[in-house]
Design a protein around this motif. Structure first.
Motif, PDB file in Angstrom:
ATOM      1  N   TYR B  33       0.843  -1.200   0.000  1.00 15.38           N
ATOM      2  CA  TYR B  33       0.000   0.000   0.000  1.00 15.38           C
ATOM      3  C   TYR B  33       0.874   1.244   0.000  1.00 15.38           C
ATOM      4  O   TYR B  33       1.988   1.236   0.541  1.00 15.38           O
ATOM      5  N   LEU B  45      -5.275   6.392   1.637  1.00 20.08           N
ATOM      6  CA  LEU B  45      -4.751   5.376   0.737  1.00 20.08           C
ATOM      7  C   LEU B  45      -4.645   5.930  -0.679  1.00 20.08           C
ATOM      8  O   LEU B  45      -5.625   6.429  -1.244  1.00 20.08           O
ATOM      9  N   TYR B  48      -2.889   0.593  -3.985  1.00 19.13           N
ATOM     10  CA  TYR B  48      -2.538  -0.642  -3.318  1.00 19.13           C
ATOM     11  C   TYR B  48      -2.332  -1.738  -4.367  1.00 19.13           C
ATOM     12  O   TYR B  48      -2.695  -1.577  -5.532  1.00 19.13           O
ATOM     13  N   GLY B  58      -6.547   3.765  -4.827  1.00 18.95           N
ATOM     14  CA  GLY B  58      -7.117   3.978  -3.518  1.00 18.95           C
ATOM     15  C   GLY B  58      -8.033   5.190  -3.528  1.00 18.95           C
ATOM     16  O   GLY B  58      -8.637   5.531  -4.537  1.00 18.95           O
ATOM     17  N   SER B  94       1.193  -6.058   4.038  1.00 20.17           N
ATOM     18  CA  SER B  94       0.515  -6.985   4.945  1.00 20.17           C
ATOM     19  C   SER B  94       0.496  -8.367   4.310  1.00 20.17           C
ATOM     20  O   SER B  94       0.534  -8.510   3.089  1.00 20.17           O
ATOM     21  N   ASP B  96      -1.955 -10.511   4.446  1.00 25.51           N
ATOM     22  CA  ASP B  96      -3.245 -10.810   3.844  1.00 25.51           C
ATOM     23  C   ASP B  96      -4.037  -9.522   3.775  1.00 25.51           C
ATOM     24  O   ASP B  96      -3.627  -8.488   4.307  1.00 25.51           O
ATOM     25  N   ARG B  97      -5.156  -9.578   3.124  1.00 25.32           N
ATOM     26  CA  ARG B  97      -5.982  -8.391   2.990  1.00 25.32           C
ATOM     27  C   ARG B  97      -6.911  -8.237   4.199  1.00 25.32           C
ATOM     28  O   ARG B  97      -7.328  -7.139   4.514  1.00 25.32           O
ATOM     29  N   ALA B  98      -7.192  -9.323   4.857  1.00 22.41           N
ATOM     30  CA  ALA B  98      -8.171  -9.293   5.936  1.00 22.41           C
ATOM     31  C   ALA B  98      -7.740  -8.337   7.038  1.00 22.41           C
ATOM     32  O   ALA B  98      -6.559  -8.096   7.248  1.00 22.41           O
ATOM     33  N   GLY B  99      -8.721  -7.804   7.754  1.00 27.85           N
ATOM     34  CA  GLY B  99      -8.427  -6.834   8.791  1.00 27.85           C
ATOM     35  C   GLY B  99      -7.682  -7.398   9.977  1.00 27.85           C
ATOM     36  O   GLY B  99      -7.236  -6.647  10.833  1.00 27.85           O
ATOM     37  N   ASP B 100      -7.516  -8.733  10.023  1.00 27.02           N
ATOM     38  CA  ASP B 100      -6.730  -9.291  11.129  1.00 27.02           C
ATOM     39  C   ASP B 100      -5.272  -9.471  10.721  1.00 27.02           C
ATOM     40  O   ASP B 100      -4.514 -10.157  11.399  1.00 27.02           O
ATOM     41  N   SER B 101      -4.888  -8.849   9.611  1.00 26.20           N
ATOM     42  CA  SER B 101      -3.508  -8.906   9.152  1.00 26.20           C
ATOM     43  C   SER B 101      -2.900  -7.524   9.313  1.00 26.20           C
ATOM     44  O   SER B 101      -3.230  -6.605   8.564  1.00 26.20           O
ATOM     45  N   PRO B 102      -2.052  -7.321  10.317  1.00 28.11           N
ATOM     46  CA  PRO B 102      -1.537  -5.965  10.575  1.00 28.11           C
ATOM     47  C   PRO B 102      -0.738  -5.403   9.417  1.00 28.11           C
ATOM     48  O   PRO B 102      -0.123  -6.138   8.647  1.00 28.11           O
ATOM     49  N   LEU B 103      -0.732  -4.088   9.342  1.00 27.07           N
ATOM     50  CA  LEU B 103       0.100  -3.395   8.364  1.00 27.07           C
ATOM     51  C   LEU B 103       1.494  -3.183   8.943  1.00 27.07           C
ATOM     52  O   LEU B 103       1.636  -2.827  10.111  1.00 27.07           O
TER      53      LEU B 103
END
Lengths: 114, 114
Positions: B33, B45, B48, B58, B94, B96-103
């Protein structure tokens, strides 16, 4: 559209006290909410993540809560130290144009006084 | 691991000049990103990428271009610099794209256009 509100005023607290920072969002509850620390001249650093089905998450002196009824997350630093002085950002994922994006709050600056 | 590395750290451009902000990561992350951070504003953003050869716009892509020829590199190009592009630019990645994957962020490039 989803918005995040963090207190833009700096928070000054005495060393040893608990710092509490607030992150409010405006619309639907995200699946995940993250907290980052940013020092001057540096990029944000990931601290903690909490999922919508979790009420609380802890990591050492850090604690995050997530209240989907209030649309709010609280970030606590216990036994605060001058080294904890930084800007703290909250971020959440939100649906956007067929995918997801992270949106960030403007951050709250914390200053821990020795 | 170096994480996410950005160069240069600082740059001053004249209006109409062009430049490329470099970003490389050594974590084998698929997602990368570009954000810009302006005073009092949250991270916005710009572009990405979900993998080599795939990029997308973005929220604020105007005036910028990107490419992703390898997993590691994600350069950001400014073609005709304008004063409105004065900002601090952060590259992030990150797993993964999911929100549980920190940047994971780089330490930023501070750009001034005069």
């Amino acid at each position: 559209s989803q918005k995040i509100e963090q207190n833009s005023e700096a928070l000054n607290i005495q060393e040893g006290k608990t710092a509490t920072l607030t992150c409010n969002y405006t619309n639907y509850s995200p699946a995940y909410l993250q907290w980052y620390r940013q020092d001057p001249g540096r990029g944000p650093v990931f601290l903690l993540l909490i999922r919508e089905n979790e009420k609380e998450k802890r990591k050492e002196r850090l604690k995050v809560t997530f209240d989907t009824t209030l649309k709010q997350s609280l970030f606590h630093i216990t036994a605060s130290q001058p080294a904890d002085s930084a800007t703290y950002l909250c971020a959440l994922d939100t649906p956007w144009e067929g995918t997801y994006k992270y949106i960030f709050g403007t951050g709250t600056r914390l200053k821990v006084l020795a | 691991n170096a994480g996410v590395t950005q160069t240069p750290k600082f740059r001053i451009l004249k209006i109409g000049q062009s430049m490329t902000l470099q970003c490389t990561q050594d974590m084998n992350h698929n997602y990368m990103y570009w954000y810009r951070q302006d005073p009092g504003m949250g991270l916005k953003l710009i572009y990405y990428s979900v993998g080599a050869g795939i990029t997308d716009k973005g929220e604020v892509p105007n005036g910028y271009n990107v490419s992703r020829s390898t997993t590691e590199d994600f350069p950001l190009r400014l073609e005709l610099a304008a004063p409105s592009q004065t900002s601090v630019y952060f590259c992030a990645s990150s797993l993964d794209r999911a929100g549980d994957s920190p940047l994971h962020f780089g330490n930023g490039t501070r750009l001034t256009v005069t």
